[in-house]
Scaffold this active site. Structure first.
Site, PDB file in Angstrom:
ATOM      1  N   SER A 158       4.383   1.475  -1.902  1.00 21.52           N
ATOM      2  CA  SER A 158       5.491   0.537  -1.982  1.00 21.52           C
ATOM      3  C   SER A 158       5.160  -0.745  -1.210  1.00 21.52           C
ATOM      4  O   SER A 158       4.166  -1.394  -1.495  1.00 21.52           O
ATOM      5  CB  SER A 158       6.765   1.217  -1.464  1.00 21.52           C
ATOM      6  N   ASP A 186      10.434   2.738 -12.494  1.00 21.85           N
ATOM      7  CA  ASP A 186      10.529   2.392 -11.075  1.00 21.85           C
ATOM      8  C   ASP A 186      11.428   1.166 -10.919  1.00 21.85           C
ATOM      9  O   ASP A 186      11.063   0.059 -11.314  1.00 21.85           O
ATOM     10  CB  ASP A 186       9.126   2.111 -10.538  1.00 21.85           C
ATOM     11  N   HIS A 229       9.261   6.834  -7.562  1.00 21.24           N
ATOM     12  CA  HIS A 229       8.763   5.929  -6.525  1.00 21.24           C
ATOM     13  C   HIS A 229       8.537   6.673  -5.211  1.00 21.24           C
ATOM     14  O   HIS A 229       7.495   6.508  -4.569  1.00 21.24           O
ATOM     15  CB  HIS A 229       9.768   4.784  -6.329  1.00 21.24           C
TER      16      HIS A 229
END
Length: 295
Positions: free
Chosen positions: A132, A240, A269
Protein backbone atom coordinates in the site's frame (compact mmCIF):
# COMPACT_ATOMS: atom_id res chain seq x y z
CA UNK A 1 20.15 -25.29 17.19
CA UNK A 2 18.25 -23.15 19.68
CA UNK A 3 19.02 -19.81 18.03
CA UNK A 4 17.67 -21.13 14.71
CA UNK A 5 14.43 -22.22 16.39
CA UNK A 6 14.05 -18.79 18.01
CA UNK A 7 14.64 -16.98 14.72
CA UNK A 8 12.09 -19.19 12.99
CA UNK A 9 9.48 -17.96 15.48
CA UNK A 10 10.30 -14.31 14.90
CA UNK A 11 11.89 -11.81 17.24
CA UNK A 12 10.31 -8.49 18.23
CA UNK A 13 12.22 -5.49 19.49
CA UNK A 14 11.70 -1.78 20.02
CA UNK A 15 14.20 0.97 19.35
CA UNK A 16 14.25 4.69 18.85
CA UNK A 17 14.67 5.76 15.25
CA UNK A 18 14.69 9.50 14.50
CA UNK A 19 13.63 9.88 18.11
CA UNK A 20 10.40 7.92 17.68
CA UNK A 21 9.46 4.54 19.13
CA UNK A 22 9.79 1.94 16.37
CA UNK A 23 9.01 -1.76 16.38
CA UNK A 24 11.19 -4.17 14.46
CA UNK A 25 10.09 -7.71 13.66
CA UNK A 26 12.84 -10.11 12.60
CA UNK A 27 12.91 -13.58 11.13
CA UNK A 28 16.62 -14.28 10.94
CA UNK A 29 19.45 -11.94 11.90
CA UNK A 30 21.44 -9.75 9.53
CA UNK A 31 24.60 -11.80 10.15
CA UNK A 32 22.95 -15.12 9.31
CA UNK A 33 25.50 -15.71 6.53
CA UNK A 34 28.18 -15.77 9.22
CA UNK A 35 26.34 -18.52 11.10
CA UNK A 36 26.40 -20.96 8.25
CA UNK A 37 22.77 -20.69 7.15
CA UNK A 38 23.71 -19.26 3.80
CA UNK A 39 26.40 -20.80 1.65
CA UNK A 40 26.46 -17.81 -0.67
CA UNK A 41 28.74 -14.82 -0.18
CA UNK A 42 26.12 -12.24 -1.09
CA UNK A 43 24.51 -10.58 1.89
CA UNK A 44 20.77 -10.11 1.41
CA UNK A 45 18.04 -8.66 3.58
CA UNK A 46 14.32 -8.77 2.86
CA UNK A 47 12.76 -5.64 4.38
CA UNK A 48 9.02 -5.01 4.57
CA UNK A 49 7.70 -1.45 4.54
CA UNK A 50 4.08 -1.71 5.74
CA UNK A 51 0.93 0.08 4.73
CA UNK A 52 -1.11 2.28 7.03
CA UNK A 53 -1.47 1.36 9.85
CA UNK A 54 2.21 0.48 9.95
CA UNK A 55 1.92 -2.26 12.57
CA UNK A 56 4.53 -4.91 11.81
CA UNK A 57 2.88 -7.77 13.69
CA UNK A 58 0.09 -7.79 11.10
CA UNK A 59 2.78 -9.11 8.73
CA UNK A 60 4.11 -11.79 11.07
CA UNK A 61 2.20 -14.77 9.54
CA UNK A 62 3.26 -13.65 6.03
CA UNK A 63 6.89 -13.29 7.12
CA UNK A 64 6.91 -16.66 8.86
CA UNK A 65 5.65 -18.39 5.71
CA UNK A 66 8.05 -16.52 3.44
CA UNK A 67 11.00 -17.28 5.73
CA UNK A 68 10.08 -20.98 5.65
CA UNK A 69 9.65 -21.08 1.85
CA UNK A 70 13.10 -19.54 1.50
CA UNK A 71 14.50 -22.27 3.77
CA UNK A 72 15.48 -19.71 6.40
CA UNK A 73 18.31 -18.71 4.08
CA UNK A 74 17.75 -14.93 4.18
CA UNK A 75 16.69 -12.66 7.05
CA UNK A 76 13.26 -11.10 6.67
CA UNK A 77 12.55 -7.99 8.67
CA UNK A 78 9.67 -5.54 8.96
CA UNK A 79 9.96 -2.03 10.36
CA UNK A 80 6.95 -0.25 11.77
CA UNK A 81 6.02 3.31 10.97
CA UNK A 82 7.13 5.74 13.64
CA UNK A 83 4.58 5.92 16.43
CA UNK A 84 2.19 3.26 15.06
CA UNK A 85 2.94 0.58 17.69
CA UNK A 86 2.52 0.81 21.45
CA UNK A 87 6.01 0.82 22.99
CA UNK A 88 6.94 -1.11 26.14
CA UNK A 89 6.19 0.49 29.50
CA UNK A 90 9.80 1.61 29.92
CA UNK A 91 9.73 3.55 26.61
CA UNK A 92 8.04 6.81 25.66
CA UNK A 93 6.52 7.33 22.23
CA UNK A 94 9.14 10.02 21.59
CA UNK A 95 12.68 10.43 22.88
CA UNK A 96 14.74 13.37 21.63
CA UNK A 97 13.27 14.99 18.53
CA UNK A 98 15.73 14.18 15.74
CA UNK A 99 13.48 14.78 12.74
CA UNK A 100 10.78 17.38 12.26
CA UNK A 101 7.32 15.88 11.75
CA UNK A 102 8.53 12.27 11.96
CA UNK A 103 4.90 11.06 12.08
CA UNK A 104 4.08 12.72 8.76
CA UNK A 105 4.50 11.06 5.38
CA UNK A 106 7.85 12.68 4.56
CA UNK A 107 9.10 12.01 8.07
CA UNK A 108 8.18 8.33 7.80
CA UNK A 109 10.22 8.03 4.58
CA UNK A 110 13.26 9.63 6.21
CA UNK A 111 12.65 7.37 9.23
CA UNK A 112 13.15 4.27 7.04
CA UNK A 113 16.27 5.67 5.39
CA UNK A 114 17.72 6.54 8.79
CA UNK A 115 17.09 2.99 9.97
CA UNK A 116 18.94 1.54 6.97
CA UNK A 117 21.90 3.87 7.45
CA UNK A 118 22.27 3.01 11.13
CA UNK A 119 21.34 -0.67 11.26
CA UNK A 120 22.06 -2.27 7.87
CA UNK A 121 25.61 -2.49 6.43
CA UNK A 122 26.02 -0.73 3.10
CA UNK A 123 27.12 -3.90 1.30
CA UNK A 124 23.87 -5.74 2.09
CA UNK A 125 21.61 -6.15 -0.93
CA UNK A 126 17.97 -5.35 -0.26
CA UNK A 127 14.77 -6.98 -1.37
CA UNK A 128 12.24 -4.32 -0.44
CA UNK A 129 8.62 -5.41 -0.04
CA UNK A 130 6.13 -2.58 0.10
CA UNK A 131 2.44 -2.78 0.88
CA UNK A 132 0.00 0.00 0.00
CA UNK A 133 1.55 3.35 1.02
CA UNK A 134 4.75 1.42 1.77
CA UNK A 135 5.17 1.18 -2.03
CA UNK A 136 5.16 4.96 -2.34
CA UNK A 137 7.74 5.11 0.44
CA UNK A 138 10.00 2.62 -1.33
CA UNK A 139 9.95 4.61 -4.58
CA UNK A 140 10.81 7.73 -2.60
CA UNK A 141 13.59 5.90 -0.75
CA UNK A 142 15.13 4.74 -4.02
CA UNK A 143 14.82 8.24 -5.44
CA UNK A 144 16.38 9.96 -2.41
CA UNK A 145 19.10 7.39 -1.78
CA UNK A 146 20.21 6.07 -5.19
CA UNK A 147 23.17 4.25 -3.60
CA UNK A 148 20.86 1.79 -1.85
CA UNK A 149 21.78 -1.76 -2.90
CA UNK A 150 18.28 -2.69 -4.07
CA UNK A 151 18.14 -6.11 -5.69
CA UNK A 152 14.36 -5.98 -6.20
CA UNK A 153 11.43 -3.97 -4.91
CA UNK A 154 8.09 -5.75 -4.78
CA UNK A 155 5.17 -3.33 -4.61
CA UNK A 156 1.96 -4.97 -3.39
CA UNK A 157 -1.34 -3.13 -3.91
CA UNK A 158 0.62 0.07 -4.60
CA UNK A 159 -0.96 3.37 -3.59
CA UNK A 160 1.46 5.54 -5.51
CA UNK A 161 -0.88 8.03 -7.19
CA UNK A 162 -4.21 9.88 -7.04
CA UNK A 163 -5.15 8.62 -3.59
CA UNK A 164 -7.72 11.34 -2.99
CA UNK A 165 -9.39 10.45 -6.31
CA UNK A 166 -9.71 6.71 -5.64
CA UNK A 167 -13.18 5.55 -4.48
CA UNK A 168 -12.00 4.70 -0.98
CA UNK A 169 -13.62 5.40 2.35
CA UNK A 170 -12.22 7.98 4.79
CA UNK A 171 -8.94 7.27 6.57
CA UNK A 172 -10.73 7.08 9.92
CA UNK A 173 -13.37 4.67 8.60
CA UNK A 174 -10.67 2.54 6.99
CA UNK A 175 -8.76 2.21 10.27
CA UNK A 176 -11.94 1.29 12.15
CA UNK A 177 -12.82 -1.36 9.56
CA UNK A 178 -9.26 -2.73 9.66
CA UNK A 179 -9.41 -3.03 13.45
CA UNK A 180 -12.77 -4.80 13.42
CA UNK A 181 -11.73 -7.23 10.67
CA UNK A 182 -8.51 -7.98 12.53
CA UNK A 183 -10.38 -8.82 15.72
CA UNK A 184 -12.42 -11.39 13.76
CA UNK A 185 -9.26 -13.18 12.64
CA UNK A 186 -8.50 -16.66 13.92
CA UNK A 187 -4.82 -15.78 14.09
CA UNK A 188 -3.79 -14.71 17.59
CA UNK A 189 -0.96 -12.55 16.20
CA UNK A 190 -3.38 -10.54 14.05
CA UNK A 191 -5.79 -10.00 16.94
CA UNK A 192 -2.93 -8.85 19.17
CA UNK A 193 -1.61 -6.49 16.50
CA UNK A 194 -5.02 -4.84 16.11
CA UNK A 195 -4.94 -3.72 19.75
CA UNK A 196 -2.44 -1.03 18.75
CA UNK A 197 -5.27 0.69 16.88
CA UNK A 198 -7.16 1.15 20.16
CA UNK A 199 -4.29 3.22 21.57
CA UNK A 200 -5.09 6.92 21.20
CA UNK A 201 -1.56 7.98 20.22
CA UNK A 202 -1.09 5.19 17.67
CA UNK A 203 -4.49 5.79 16.08
CA UNK A 204 -3.86 9.54 15.92
CA UNK A 205 -0.46 9.03 14.28
CA UNK A 206 -1.94 6.66 11.71
CA UNK A 207 -4.77 9.06 10.87
CA UNK A 208 -2.37 12.00 10.66
CA UNK A 209 -0.17 10.14 8.20
CA UNK A 210 -3.25 9.06 6.26
CA UNK A 211 -4.41 12.67 5.90
CA UNK A 212 -1.02 13.58 4.44
CA UNK A 213 -1.21 10.68 2.00
CA UNK A 214 -4.37 12.20 0.54
CA UNK A 215 -2.62 15.54 0.03
CA UNK A 216 0.78 14.40 -1.20
CA UNK A 217 0.25 11.14 -3.11
CA UNK A 218 -1.09 12.70 -6.28
CA UNK A 219 1.03 12.32 -9.38
CA UNK A 220 2.72 9.03 -10.19
CA UNK A 221 6.51 9.38 -10.20
CA UNK A 222 7.15 8.08 -13.70
CA UNK A 223 10.74 9.32 -13.72
CA UNK A 224 11.72 7.16 -10.73
CA UNK A 225 9.69 4.20 -11.99
CA UNK A 226 11.38 4.36 -15.40
CA UNK A 227 14.82 4.70 -13.84
CA UNK A 228 14.41 1.56 -11.72
CA UNK A 229 11.87 -0.35 -13.81
CA UNK A 230 14.02 -3.48 -14.09
CA UNK A 231 14.15 -3.68 -10.28
CA UNK A 232 10.40 -3.19 -9.72
CA UNK A 233 7.55 -5.70 -9.51
CA UNK A 234 4.02 -4.31 -9.23
CA UNK A 235 0.98 -6.27 -8.04
CA UNK A 236 -2.42 -4.59 -8.36
CA UNK A 237 -5.69 -5.76 -6.87
CA UNK A 238 -8.62 -6.55 -9.14
CA UNK A 239 -11.16 -4.89 -6.87
CA UNK A 240 -9.07 -2.48 -4.81
CA UNK A 241 -10.86 0.70 -3.74
CA UNK A 242 -7.57 2.32 -2.80
CA UNK A 243 -6.04 1.58 -6.18
CA UNK A 244 -8.69 0.91 -8.86
CA UNK A 245 -8.06 -1.25 -11.89
CA UNK A 246 -7.79 1.82 -14.12
CA UNK A 247 -4.52 2.65 -12.33
CA UNK A 248 -3.19 -0.79 -13.31
CA UNK A 249 -4.28 -0.26 -16.91
CA UNK A 250 -2.58 3.14 -17.02
CA UNK A 251 0.63 1.60 -15.66
CA UNK A 252 0.61 -1.13 -18.32
CA UNK A 253 0.16 1.47 -21.05
CA UNK A 254 2.95 3.67 -19.70
CA UNK A 255 5.38 0.80 -18.99
CA UNK A 256 4.51 -2.14 -21.28
CA UNK A 257 7.94 -3.66 -20.67
CA UNK A 258 7.54 -3.56 -16.88
CA UNK A 259 6.70 -6.44 -14.55
CA UNK A 260 3.16 -5.38 -13.65
CA UNK A 261 0.67 -8.00 -12.46
CA UNK A 262 -3.08 -7.86 -11.88
CA UNK A 263 -4.48 -10.11 -9.18
CA UNK A 264 -6.59 -13.00 -10.52
CA UNK A 265 -7.05 -14.71 -7.15
CA UNK A 266 -9.54 -12.41 -5.45
CA UNK A 267 -7.00 -11.25 -2.86
CA UNK A 268 -8.05 -8.08 -1.06
CA UNK A 269 -5.93 -5.02 -0.33
CA UNK A 270 -5.40 -6.09 3.29
CA UNK A 271 -3.89 -9.41 2.19
CA UNK A 272 -2.26 -9.99 5.60
CA UNK A 273 -5.66 -10.83 7.07
CA UNK A 274 -6.33 -13.95 4.99
CA UNK A 275 -3.96 -14.49 2.02
CA UNK A 276 -0.46 -14.78 3.47
CA UNK A 277 0.34 -18.15 1.92
CA UNK A 278 -0.79 -17.11 -1.56
CA UNK A 279 1.21 -13.89 -1.44
CA UNK A 280 4.36 -15.56 -0.11
CA UNK A 281 4.22 -18.22 -2.82
CA UNK A 282 3.72 -15.67 -5.60
CA UNK A 283 6.50 -13.48 -4.29
CA UNK A 284 9.02 -16.32 -4.26
CA UNK A 285 7.97 -17.28 -7.79
CA UNK A 286 8.62 -13.73 -8.99
CA UNK A 287 12.01 -13.61 -7.29
CA UNK A 288 13.22 -17.13 -8.10
CA UNK A 289 15.52 -16.00 -10.92
CA UNK A 290 17.11 -13.25 -8.85
CA UNK A 291 17.50 -15.55 -5.85
CA UNK A 292 19.07 -18.27 -8.01
CA UNK A 293 21.80 -15.83 -9.04
CA UNK A 294 22.79 -15.45 -5.41
CA UNK A 295 23.42 -19.15 -4.82
Amino acid sequence: MLWMEEEALGQEEFLYCCGAATQLLKFGSADCWLKGISSNSTKVLFLIIPGNPGIVCFYKPFMRILYKILNQRYPIWAISHAGHCVPPEDMEMMEDVELEDVFGLNGQIEHKLSFLRKHVPKDVKLVLIGHSIGCYMILEMMKREPKLQVLKAVLLFPTIERMAESPQESVKASLVRWALQSLQSLDETTVSASLNLFNVDCAANAMYMGSQEMMHVVQRDDHTIRRYLDKLIFYYGYNDHWCPITYYEDMKKSFPEGTIHLCQKGIRHAFVLDANLEMAQMLTDWLCTDIAKLL
